[in-house]
Design a protein around this motif. Sequence first.
Motif, PDB file in Angstrom:
ATOM      1  N   PRO A   1      83.217  81.688 -31.656  1.00 48.09           N
ATOM      2  CA  PRO A   1      83.631  81.449 -33.749  1.00 48.09           C
ATOM      3  C   PRO A   1      82.726  80.019 -33.920  1.00 48.09           C
ATOM      4  O   PRO A   1      81.901  79.873 -34.346  1.00 48.09           O
ATOM      5  CB  PRO A   1      84.810  82.057 -34.325  1.00 48.09           C
ATOM      6  N   VAL A   2      82.945  79.238 -33.342  1.00 50.95           N
ATOM      7  CA  VAL A   2      82.914  77.717 -33.297  1.00 50.95           C
ATOM      8  C   VAL A   2      81.262  77.460 -33.273  1.00 50.95           C
ATOM      9  O   VAL A   2      80.859  76.757 -34.239  1.00 50.95           O
ATOM     10  CB  VAL A   2      83.635  76.506 -32.556  1.00 50.95           C
ATOM     11  N   ILE A   3      80.918  77.830 -32.037  1.00 49.60           N
ATOM     12  CA  ILE A   3      79.322  78.161 -31.698  1.00 49.60           C
ATOM     13  C   ILE A   3      79.194  78.893 -32.937  1.00 49.60           C
ATOM     14  O   ILE A   3      77.316  77.846 -33.097  1.00 49.60           O
ATOM     15  CB  ILE A   3      79.161  78.548 -30.060  1.00 49.60           C
ATOM     16  N   VAL A   4      79.086  79.494 -33.177  1.00 48.04           N
ATOM     17  CA  VAL A   4      78.250  80.386 -33.720  1.00 48.04           C
ATOM     18  C   VAL A   4      77.983  79.654 -35.377  1.00 48.04           C
ATOM     19  O   VAL A   4      77.149  79.441 -36.182  1.00 48.04           O
ATOM     20  CB  VAL A   4      79.519  82.393 -34.498  1.00 48.04           C
ATOM     21  N   LYS A   5      79.253  79.345 -35.629  1.00 56.74           N
ATOM     22  CA  LYS A   5      79.216  78.211 -36.846  1.00 56.74           C
ATOM     23  C   LYS A   5      78.315  76.987 -37.245  1.00 56.74           C
ATOM     24  O   LYS A   5      77.123  77.509 -37.827  1.00 56.74           O
ATOM     25  CB  LYS A   5      80.498  77.433 -37.018  1.00 56.74           C
ATOM     26  N   ASP A   6      78.061  76.972 -35.659  1.00 58.57           N
ATOM     27  CA  ASP A   6      77.245  75.965 -35.490  1.00 58.57           C
ATOM     28  C   ASP A   6      75.610  75.955 -35.318  1.00 58.57           C
ATOM     29  O   ASP A   6      74.607  75.773 -36.086  1.00 58.57           O
ATOM     30  CB  ASP A   6      77.352  75.174 -34.015  1.00 58.57           C
ATOM     31  N   ILE A   7      75.082  77.380 -35.424  1.00 60.97           N
ATOM     32  CA  ILE A   7      73.980  78.088 -35.204  1.00 60.97           C
ATOM     33  C   ILE A   7      73.659  78.090 -36.696  1.00 60.97           C
ATOM     34  O   ILE A   7      72.711  78.044 -36.505  1.00 60.97           O
ATOM     35  CB  ILE A   7      74.104  79.453 -33.898  1.00 60.97           C
ATOM     36  N   TYR A   8      74.417  78.902 -37.454  1.00 56.16           N
ATOM     37  CA  TYR A   8      74.646  79.165 -38.421  1.00 56.16           C
ATOM     38  C   TYR A   8      73.785  77.774 -38.962  1.00 56.16           C
ATOM     39  O   TYR A   8      73.194  77.755 -40.294  1.00 56.16           O
ATOM     40  CB  TYR A   8      74.979  79.951 -39.518  1.00 56.16           C
ATOM     41  N   HIS A   9      75.022  76.818 -39.102  1.00 53.81           N
ATOM     42  CA  HIS A   9      74.296  75.611 -39.228  1.00 53.81           C
ATOM     43  C   HIS A   9      73.179  75.273 -39.148  1.00 53.81           C
ATOM     44  O   HIS A   9      72.169  74.575 -40.411  1.00 53.81           O
ATOM     45  CB  HIS A   9      74.709  74.947 -39.667  1.00 53.81           C
ATOM     46  N   LYS A  10      72.655  75.106 -38.101  1.00 53.17           N
ATOM     47  CA  LYS A  10      70.753  74.572 -37.871  1.00 53.17           C
ATOM     48  C   LYS A  10      70.207  76.080 -38.285  1.00 53.17           C
ATOM     49  O   LYS A  10      69.423  75.533 -39.055  1.00 53.17           O
ATOM     50  CB  LYS A  10      70.986  74.863 -36.651  1.00 53.17           C
ATOM     51  N   ILE A  11      70.360  77.649 -38.266  1.00 52.23           N
ATOM     52  CA  ILE A  11      69.294  78.081 -38.458  1.00 52.23           C
ATOM     53  C   ILE A  11      69.117  77.848 -40.300  1.00 52.23           C
ATOM     54  O   ILE A  11      68.384  77.292 -41.159  1.00 52.23           O
ATOM     55  CB  ILE A  11      70.305  79.472 -39.136  1.00 52.23           C
ATOM     56  N   ARG A  12      70.592  77.079 -41.302  1.00 50.30           N
ATOM     57  CA  ARG A  12      69.798  76.663 -41.766  1.00 50.30           C
ATOM     58  C   ARG A  12      69.381  75.739 -42.940  1.00 50.30           C
ATOM     59  O   ARG A  12      68.581  75.554 -43.972  1.00 50.30           O
ATOM     60  CB  ARG A  12      71.748  76.173 -42.893  1.00 50.30           C
ATOM     61  N   GLU A  13      69.935  74.587 -41.410  1.00 48.88           N
ATOM     62  CA  GLU A  13      68.881  73.690 -41.539  1.00 48.88           C
ATOM     63  C   GLU A  13      67.220  73.986 -41.905  1.00 48.88           C
ATOM     64  O   GLU A  13      66.452  72.971 -42.398  1.00 48.88           O
ATOM     65  CB  GLU A  13      69.246  72.884 -40.785  1.00 48.88           C
ATOM     66  N   ILE A  14      66.854  74.545 -40.446  1.00 53.36           N
ATOM     67  CA  ILE A  14      64.929  75.086 -40.631  1.00 53.36           C
ATOM     68  C   ILE A  14      64.757  76.310 -41.888  1.00 53.36           C
ATOM     69  O   ILE A  14      64.225  75.704 -42.245  1.00 53.36           O
ATOM     70  CB  ILE A  14      65.741  76.365 -39.362  1.00 53.36           C
ATOM     71  N   ASN A  15      65.694  76.387 -42.200  1.00 51.37           N
ATOM     72  CA  ASN A  15      65.723  77.412 -43.545  1.00 51.37           C
ATOM     73  C   ASN A  15      65.391  76.503 -44.972  1.00 51.37           C
ATOM     74  O   ASN A  15      64.700  76.436 -45.787  1.00 51.37           O
ATOM     75  CB  ASN A  15      66.662  78.171 -44.268  1.00 51.37           C
ATOM     76  N   ARG A  16      66.034  75.478 -45.019  1.00 51.17           N
ATOM     77  CA  ARG A  16      65.776  74.023 -45.820  1.00 51.17           C
ATOM     78  C   ARG A  16      64.344  73.489 -45.766  1.00 51.17           C
ATOM     79  O   ARG A  16      63.790  73.386 -46.648  1.00 51.17           O
ATOM     80  CB  ARG A  16      67.026  73.185 -45.495  1.00 51.17           C
ATOM     81  N   GLU A  17      63.873  73.518 -44.242  1.00 44.57           N
ATOM     82  CA  GLU A  17      63.140  73.116 -43.983  1.00 44.57           C
ATOM     83  C   GLU A  17      61.064  74.408 -45.155  1.00 44.57           C
ATOM     84  O   GLU A  17      60.193  73.780 -44.573  1.00 44.57           O
ATOM     85  CB  GLU A  17      62.229  72.135 -42.609  1.00 44.57           C
ATOM     86  N   GLY A  18      62.101  74.977 -45.073  1.00 43.18           N
ATOM     87  CA  GLY A  18      60.819  76.266 -45.699  1.00 43.18           C
ATOM     88  C   GLY A  18      61.004  77.217 -44.782  1.00 43.18           C
ATOM     89  O   GLY A  18      60.594  78.318 -45.095  1.00 43.18           O
TER      90      GLY A  18
END
Length: 245
Positions: free
Chosen positions: A175-192
Motif C-alpha cells: 500500500p505505501v508504494i501504491v500511494k507513492d505511485i499514485y501521487h506521481k501519477i497525479r503529479e504527471i497529470n497536473r502537467e497535463g
Amino acid sequence: MLNQENKELLTVENLDVHYGDLQALYNVSLQISPGSIVSIIGSNGAGKSTLLGTITGINKPTRGKITFKSQDIGSVPTHTIVAKGITMSPEGSRVFEKMSVEENLFMGAYLPNARRKRQELLKRVYGLFPVLKEKSGQLATYLSGGQRQMLAIGRALMVDPEVILCDEVSMGLAPVIVKDIYHKIREINREGMTFVLVEQDVKRSLKYSDYSYVMVKGKIVMEGPSSELPEDEVKDAFFGIHKYA
Ligand SMILES: Nc1ncnc2c1ncn2[C@@H]1O[C@H](COP(=O)(O)OP(=O)(O)O)[C@@H](O)[C@H]1O
Ligand SMILES: [Mg+2]
C-alpha cells in the motif's frame, strides 16, 4: 465553448468485443476528457484489459466506434495508434528484464518525434522517479515491484503520449508504494497528461480519479464523477451483488 462532441480526447461508443464465441465486452461506452484521470474499476475477468487492448488496436471490436481527437481509430493498427498519442503501461508492470533501466526507458522513445527529444524526456522521467536514475545502469530484473511499476510508467512517458492507459497499477504492490505511485501519477497529470487507470482497488480508484466507470462481466454498470460515487455501491457492483449483475 467547444461542443460536447469535440471536447473529449478519447471516446468509445457501443463497443462489443469477442474472443471466438466468448463475448468479453457488451455495448461499452466511455468518454475521456483531456487532462483528466479516469478509472475503470472491476474485478478479475470483468473485461478491463480487453477494453484497453481494444483501444490500442490489439483486439478488434465486433461492433462500436473508437474516436481519438475526432478521428476514428477503430480499425487503425497498434503502431499507428501509439504514434497518434495513446500509450499503454501493461498489466504486471512488464519490463525488458535483460536490459538496463535506461535501455528500457529508451525503448519507449522509439518513434521519431520522441527519439528527437529523448534526452529531455529522460530527464523528466528521472526527475519524477529519482530511483530510476540511481539504478539507470542496472538490469531491470533486479528492480523491486514498485520500481518496475515506475519503470513501466516511465517508459510510457518516454513515448511522449497524450494519454496513458495503465493496467492494474497497484497489483501486487504494498500500500505505501501504491500511494507513492499514485501521487506521481497525479503529479504527471497536473502537467497535463490524461490517464485511464484500470484498477481493482475501489477506494484508491475513487480517491485519485476525476471520473469512474465500474465494469461487471463485460458491461459498464455504473459511472460518474469519482467524488460523487458512493464507495459502498461501487463495492457492491464490484463484487457482483445481484442488482448489478
Ligand atoms: N486472449 C483471450 N482469449 C480468450 N479469452 C480471453 C482472452 N483474454 C481475456 N479473455 C476472457 O475475456 C474476459 C475478460 O478478460 P480481461 O479483459 O482480461 O478481464 P480483466 O482485465 O478485467 O481481468 C474473461 O472472461 C477472460 O477469460
Ligand atoms: Mg486485466
